[in-house]
Design an enzyme around this catalytic site. Structure first.
Site, PDB file in Angstrom:
ATOM      1  N   GLY A  14      37.014 111.917  30.732  1.00 38.71           N
ATOM      2  CA  GLY A  14      37.455 113.054  31.522  1.00 38.71           C
ATOM      3  C   GLY A  14      36.499 113.400  32.634  1.00 38.71           C
ATOM      4  CG  ASP A  49      29.435  98.041  21.306  1.00 32.42           C
ATOM      5  OD1 ASP A  49      29.203  99.234  21.588  1.00 32.42           O
ATOM      6  OD2 ASP A  49      29.511  97.637  20.129  1.00 32.42           O
ATOM      7  CE1 TYR A 143      28.342 117.562  22.174  1.00 27.38           C
ATOM      8  CE2 TYR A 143      27.780 119.885  21.969  1.00 27.38           C
ATOM      9  CZ  TYR A 143      28.199 118.822  22.742  1.00 27.38           C
ATOM     10  OH  TYR A 143      28.449 119.001  24.074  1.00 27.38           O
ATOM     11  CB  ILE A 176      34.003 119.443  31.076  1.00 22.93           C
ATOM     12  CG1 ILE A 176      32.467 119.364  31.033  1.00 22.93           C
ATOM     13  CG2 ILE A 176      34.521 118.764  32.332  1.00 22.93           C
ATOM     14  CD1 ILE A 176      31.941 117.950  30.930  1.00 22.93           C
ATOM     15  CB  THR A 178      38.669 117.177  30.174  1.00 22.49           C
ATOM     16  OG1 THR A 178      38.443 117.624  28.820  1.00 22.49           O
ATOM     17  CG2 THR A 178      37.324 117.015  30.883  1.00 22.49           C
ATOM     18  N   PRO A 179      41.796 117.454  30.230  1.00 22.01           N
ATOM     19  CG  PRO A 179      43.316 115.985  31.227  1.00 22.01           C
ATOM     20  CD  PRO A 179      41.861 116.361  31.232  1.00 22.01           C
ATOM     21  NE  ARG A 182      43.052 123.070  31.941  1.00 25.67           N
ATOM     22  CZ  ARG A 182      43.636 123.942  32.756  1.00 25.67           C
ATOM     23  NH1 ARG A 182      44.878 124.332  32.545  1.00 25.67           N
ATOM     24  NH2 ARG A 182      42.970 124.440  33.786  1.00 25.67           N
TER      25      ARG A 182
END
Length: 225
Positions: A14, A49, A143, A176, A178-179, A182
């Site tokens: 994204g 990778d 995270y 951010i 991004t789709p 959302r």
């Protein structure tokens, strides 16, 4: 900028799509590693990778394959988020998965690219941490720790390579727009989130000669979040 190459990891995500477009618009040669072969729509694509040393070396090999456009910048976007419980509820496997996904590719790709950036005498590395690294929230200890580690690693690179002509800076996004975000948070106030193109502009600046005096910075890109 046609004489410059930038290696953008996570360039299909994204944020990555906006970053790739920003560099292409500025005339850079852009190399984007992918796990599987994608479409040929502007950037140079390489199947690699980035969780393995061999994959990181392969990506850098392609990024340095054009003598007329030497590698001058690396943008580390690969990462991921996973929510969970409190620390005592988080399996060590999940904690380590966040470290592996967010920190390992950043380390491997930067390590492979640094000799080339040093040789250019004018290199830049940009890493993506997160607001959570400096302002943690509950339920995502893996995270939070991983993104804090990304920032610490970037600071270490900045110190070690400052006298060798390589700068390293970090951007710290909040949420951010991004789709995927959302879809995950449909009821949030999306107007407060940061559009990917705005963050991409900051990243492109940090990779460019215009930001030459800046290294070791952690740049907040929070928008109104």
């Amino acid at each position: 900028m046609t004489e410059r190459t930038v290696l953008v990891t996570g360039g299909t995500g994204g944020l990555g799509g906006a970053v790739t477009a920003a560099f292409l618009d500025a005339g850079w040669r852009v190399v984007v590693p992918e796990r599987e072969a994608g479409t040929d729509d502007g950037p140079v694509r390489v199947v690699a990778d980035l969780l393995t040393p061999e994959g990181a070396a392969r990506a850098v090999e392609v990024a340095t394959a054009e003598p007329a456009a030497p590698l001058r910048a690396v943008v580390n976007l690969v990462g991921g988020y996973a929510a969970g419980g409190l620390v005592h509820e988080t399996p060590v496997e999940e904690f380590e998965r966040m470290l592996r996904l967010n920190l390992r590719p950043t380390y491997l790709v930067t390590r492979a690219a640094l000799p080339h950036l040093v040789a250019s005498g004018d290199g830049a590395v940009v890493c993506v941490s997160a607001r959570a690294a400096v302002s943690p929230f509950p339920g995502a200890s893996g995270y939070v720790t991983a993104k804090a580690a990304v920032r610490a690693f970037a600071d270490a690179v900045a110190v070690e390579y400052r006298q060798r002509g390589v700068r390293c800076n970090t951007v710290l996004p909040s949420v951010i727009d991004t789709p995927a975000n959302r879809a995950a948070q449909p009821d949030a106030d999306h107007a407060r989130w940061v559009p990917p193109a705005q963050i991409a502009g900051v990243i492109r600046f940090l990779a460019s000669p215009e930001s030459a005096p800046t290294s070791g910075a952690g740049i907040p890109v929070y928008g109104r979040a």
